[in-house]
Design a protein around this motif. Structure first.
Motif, mmCIF file in Angstrom:
data_model
loop_
_atom_site.group_PDB
_atom_site.id
_atom_site.type_symbol
_atom_site.label_atom_id
_atom_site.label_comp_id
_atom_site.label_asym_id
_atom_site.label_seq_id
_atom_site.Cartn_x
_atom_site.Cartn_y
_atom_site.Cartn_z
ATOM 1 N N GLY A 195 -32.570 2.464 -30.035
ATOM 2 C CA GLY A 195 -33.335 3.283 -30.961
ATOM 3 C C GLY A 195 -32.767 4.643 -31.230
ATOM 4 O O GLY A 195 -33.251 5.350 -32.130
ATOM 5 N N SER A 196 -31.761 5.063 -30.469
ATOM 6 C CA SER A 196 -31.155 6.374 -30.693
ATOM 7 C C SER A 196 -30.234 6.334 -31.910
ATOM 8 O O SER A 196 -29.875 5.266 -32.408
ATOM 9 N N LEU A 197 -29.857 7.509 -32.392
ATOM 10 C CA LEU A 197 -29.005 7.645 -33.559
ATOM 11 C C LEU A 197 -27.663 8.237 -33.162
ATOM 12 O O LEU A 197 -27.587 9.108 -32.287
ATOM 13 N N LEU A 198 -26.615 7.759 -33.838
ATOM 14 C CA LEU A 198 -25.282 8.318 -33.670
ATOM 15 C C LEU A 198 -24.830 8.817 -35.028
ATOM 16 O O LEU A 198 -24.815 8.062 -36.005
ATOM 17 N N ALA A 199 -24.491 10.110 -35.108
ATOM 18 C CA ALA A 199 -24.171 10.744 -36.380
ATOM 19 C C ALA A 199 -22.780 11.348 -36.333
ATOM 20 O O ALA A 199 -22.327 11.845 -35.294
ATOM 21 N N GLY A 200 -22.099 11.295 -37.495
ATOM 22 C CA GLY A 200 -20.798 11.933 -37.657
ATOM 23 C C GLY A 200 -20.884 12.987 -38.736
ATOM 24 O O GLY A 200 -21.455 12.740 -39.804
ATOM 25 N N THR A 201 -20.301 14.160 -38.491
ATOM 26 C CA THR A 201 -20.487 15.305 -39.384
ATOM 27 C C THR A 201 -19.165 15.816 -39.939
ATOM 28 O O THR A 201 -18.078 15.385 -39.544
ATOM 29 N N SER A 202 -19.298 16.760 -40.863
ATOM 30 C CA SER A 202 -18.165 17.453 -41.468
ATOM 31 C C SER A 202 -18.653 18.848 -41.871
ATOM 32 O O SER A 202 -19.838 19.009 -42.193
ATOM 33 N N PRO A 203 -17.828 19.884 -41.855
ATOM 34 C CA PRO A 203 -16.377 19.886 -41.614
ATOM 35 C C PRO A 203 -15.961 20.146 -40.169
ATOM 36 O O PRO A 203 -14.780 20.331 -39.909
ATOM 37 N N LYS A 204 -16.902 20.176 -39.220
ATOM 38 C CA LYS A 204 -16.529 20.415 -37.836
ATOM 39 C C LYS A 204 -16.086 19.155 -37.114
ATOM 40 O O LYS A 204 -15.514 19.241 -36.029
ATOM 41 N N GLY A 205 -16.369 17.982 -37.699
ATOM 42 C CA GLY A 205 -15.942 16.735 -37.079
ATOM 43 C C GLY A 205 -16.620 16.448 -35.765
ATOM 44 O O GLY A 205 -15.963 16.082 -34.789
ATOM 45 N N SER A 206 -17.946 16.572 -35.720
ATOM 46 C CA SER A 206 -18.702 16.367 -34.480
ATOM 47 C C SER A 206 -19.311 14.980 -34.440
ATOM 48 O O SER A 206 -19.795 14.475 -35.455
ATOM 49 N N LEU A 207 -19.320 14.376 -33.265
ATOM 50 C CA LEU A 207 -20.026 13.129 -33.001
ATOM 51 C C LEU A 207 -21.243 13.477 -32.168
ATOM 52 O O LEU A 207 -21.119 14.088 -31.102
ATOM 53 N N VAL A 208 -22.443 13.110 -32.656
ATOM 54 C CA VAL A 208 -23.694 13.569 -32.049
ATOM 55 C C VAL A 208 -24.575 12.362 -31.741
ATOM 56 O O VAL A 208 -24.779 11.497 -32.597
ATOM 57 N N LEU A 209 -25.112 12.321 -30.526
ATOM 58 C CA LEU A 209 -26.079 11.305 -30.121
ATOM 59 C C LEU A 209 -27.460 11.945 -30.104
ATOM 60 O O LEU A 209 -27.661 12.989 -29.467
ATOM 61 N N ILE A 210 -28.419 11.322 -30.799
ATOM 62 C CA ILE A 210 -29.753 11.899 -30.990
ATOM 63 C C ILE A 210 -30.788 10.927 -30.457
ATOM 64 O O ILE A 210 -30.810 9.748 -30.832
ATOM 65 N N ARG A 211 -31.673 11.446 -29.613
ATOM 66 C CA ARG A 211 -32.789 10.663 -29.081
ATOM 67 C C ARG A 211 -34.067 11.474 -29.207
ATOM 68 O O ARG A 211 -34.135 12.608 -28.740
ATOM 69 N N GLU A 212 -35.068 10.878 -29.858
ATOM 70 C CA GLU A 212 -36.374 11.510 -30.041
ATOM 71 C C GLU A 212 -36.228 12.908 -30.643
ATOM 72 O O GLU A 212 -36.907 13.860 -30.229
ATOM 73 N N GLY A 213 -35.354 13.015 -31.646
ATOM 74 C CA GLY A 213 -35.188 14.267 -32.363
ATOM 75 C C GLY A 213 -34.388 15.327 -31.641
ATOM 76 O O GLY A 213 -34.319 16.473 -32.110
ATOM 77 N N LYS A 214 -33.767 14.995 -30.511
ATOM 78 C CA LYS A 214 -32.995 15.976 -29.757
ATOM 79 C C LYS A 214 -31.556 15.506 -29.586
ATOM 80 O O LYS A 214 -31.298 14.306 -29.446
ATOM 81 N N GLN A 215 -30.629 16.461 -29.585
ATOM 82 C CA GLN A 215 -29.223 16.155 -29.357
ATOM 83 C C GLN A 215 -28.989 16.044 -27.854
ATOM 84 O O GLN A 215 -29.099 17.029 -27.130
ATOM 85 N N VAL A 216 -28.655 14.844 -27.407
ATOM 86 C CA VAL A 216 -28.424 14.639 -25.976
ATOM 87 C C VAL A 216 -26.935 14.614 -25.644
ATOM 88 O O VAL A 216 -26.560 14.769 -24.478
ATOM 89 N N ALA A 217 -26.079 14.399 -26.645
ATOM 90 C CA ALA A 217 -24.634 14.434 -26.406
ATOM 91 C C ALA A 217 -23.950 14.831 -27.712
ATOM 92 O O ALA A 217 -24.349 14.392 -28.791
#
Length: 524
Positions: free
Chosen positions: A137-159
């Motif tokens: 159920g968690s989300l994995l997001a990729g961003t730009s222009p910083k190139g971050s990989l973010v793991l999100i659980r219950e609306g919070k960034q856990v990694a």
């Protein structure tokens, strides 16, 4: 096709609006004398995508029963929508947006006419280009222009980790490893440089949040990220998994297609391009592959077309003491004498909008075969691919076009389009693949593509400019398939002016001259 005939009587510019409940239409030839002229209407060329409703125009001019596209109401508090993924509950979705890096939960109302948006999290980057939902159920997001990989659980960034790249452009879910069936892995495609990282999600989730870019190989490995492969092209735009375990990657700005071994390493080039961008990949169970490619996209082309603003007036008069110089080009360049002031632009002049100069292409690579271009569309970009029964759906722009391809008949299709400029993502809502949610931009929002709609189907042609005083003599249709005359109506309206919007008469229904002649129906 339809063939309207007119004689010289009055200046008219009619639109014809056939309302078809089922079946298809075919062209009819007509021999005219010296006082008449025939206009053959090709539905594939003469009916814009936005003027189709519940119909599909095939490239041979036939009309087929097709989907209804509805732009959904509901305000999304973001200018751009880049990607959508399934939500935590049925009937909900998550959307990655820009330019503030927000992720929203999107819910369809009961009538499926509007959406509600609730912010889940705001990331520390401006654009969210890639978004997937994991099995827990968690989300994995990729961003730009910083190139971050973010793991999100219950609306919070856990990694979170900042990769040594500018952008994360795609995320591909993989199955568990052979050695450990409980460990889920993903592949992450990056831009500038073009690389693919393998991510062990269990290790990554325990690594915590880091605010800095990490380029050290050992430190990335400690966080669960290892290099899977890389290419010389600047960006890897899309990833796809083949049935045999190979990983297909599409690049930009060259637009190459690569095949990586299942374990990673050096790729094999399946197709080479120049000045192109692979925007989506769709694999087939038999080992074949479809790819959507935007060709000849240069740095001067705008992917999000907006109305150009008039240039600010310039002046050679010095700025008041203590105030900054007014914005605009400097009157002195390279020590040259001050140039004459430029004329102030006319505020009533029509603004010039950017026009996309590239073309969209649909490419098919059969198993153990060579690439074949199936569809080419000038001044249009192809963004996403999906399947509906035997048809291939193509979401694109720059006029919100929704196109398709029939592999069995080997013909292109045009479906009902959107009022937005671009359709950038497309996901099936039901397992049957007969209902799709589409993300659109300029303006941003969502649309619903429904292949099971019971609404009346219609198609409206472009303007037919007779150019002389004229009146309609007859309208003929060559052949109808499974459509009683009572289920088919044709309406027309006319204008004595040249404006596309104002001055038109009300729609008038044309009466059937010979209701018994199904093979050669005429309207007056």
């Amino acid at each position: 096709m339809i063939t309207p005939v007119f004689t010289r009587a009055s200046r008219m510019r009619p639109h014809f609006l056939p309302a078809v409940l089922a079946g298809l239409l075919l062209a009819a030839g007509l021999r005219a004398d010296s006082f008449t002229k025939a206009f053959a209407v090709d539905f594939f060329r003469d009916v814009p995508s936005r003027k189709l409703k519940g119909l599909a125009a095939r490239s041979d001019g036939r009309l087929l029963a097709g989907p209804v596209l509805r732009d959904l109401g509901g305000r999304l508090p973001a200018d751009l929508v880049w990607c959508i993924a399934p939500g935590a509950a049925e009937g909900t979705w998550v959307a990655g947006t820009g330019p503030e890096g927000r992720i929203f939960e999107i819910a369809l109302d009961a009538a499926r006419t509007a959406v509600t948006a609730k912010e889940i999290v705001k990331l520390d980057d401006s654009q969210v280009y890639a978004l997937v939902r994991l099995a827990d159920g968690s989300l994995l997001a990729g961003t730009s222009p910083k190139g971050s990989l973010v793991l999100i659980r219950e609306g919070k960034q856990v990694a979170r980790v900042g990769l040594p790249v500018d952008s994360i452009l795609d995320i591909l879910l993989l199955g568990p490893t052979k050695s450990d069936q409980a460990r889920q892995q993903v592949l992450v495609a990056t831009g500038n440089p073009g690389m693919i990282y393998r991510v062990d999600l269990e290790t990554f989730a325990k690594a915590g949040v880091s605010d800095r870019k990490i380029s050290d190989v050992a430190e990335l490995a400690a966080r669960g990220l290892t290099l899977f492969g890389e290419v010389k092209d600047r960006n890897i735009r899309r990833l796809a998994l083949m049935p045999d375990g190979r990983v297909i990657a599409g690049s930009a700005p060259k637009g190459n297609l690569y095949a990586f071994p299942a374990a990673g390493g050096a790729p094999v080039i399946l197709m080479e391009n120049k000045d192109a961008e692979v925007t989506d990949l769709l694999t087939l169970p038999d080992g074949g592959l479809y790819a959507s490619v935007v060709v000849a996209v240069t740095t001067g082309d705008s992917r999000i077309n907006r109305t150009a603003r008039p240039a600010a007036p310039t002046s050679t008069a010095p700025a008041p003491q203590g105030l900054p110089t007014p914005p605009g080009p400097s009157p002195v360049q390279g020590g040259a004498p001050a140039a004459e002031a430029q004329p102030v632009p006319d505020p009533f002049a029509a603004p010039i909008a950017d026009k996309f100069a590239g073309r969209g292409a649909l490419v098919y690579i059969p198993a153990n075969g060579f690439p074949e271009v199936l569809v080419n569309k000038s001044n249009q970009a192809f963004y996403r691919l999906a399947r509906h029964n035997g048809w291939l759906l193509i979401a694109g722009g720059e006029q919100g076009d929704l196109l398709g391809y029939d592999p069995e008949q080997r013909m292109s299709l045009t479906f009902a389009g959107s009022n937005s400029a671009q359709l950038v993502d497309m996901r099936a809502v039901t397992s049957k693949g007969d209902l799709f949610l589409l993300a659109r931009n300029n303006p941003g929002g969502f649309s619903l593509l429904d292949f099971n709609s019971t609404e009346a189907r219609s198609a409206e042609t472009k303007r037919l400019d007779f150019g002389i005083l004229a009146s309609i003599g007859a309208l003929r249709i060559g052949r109808l398939s499974d459509i009683p005359p009572g289920q088919l109506t044709v309406e027309a309206r006319a204008s004595a002016g040249s404006d596309e919007l104002e001055g038109w008469s009300p729609w008038e229904t044309l009466k059937i001259d010979d209701p018994g002649a199904i093979s050669n129906v005429g309207w007056l």
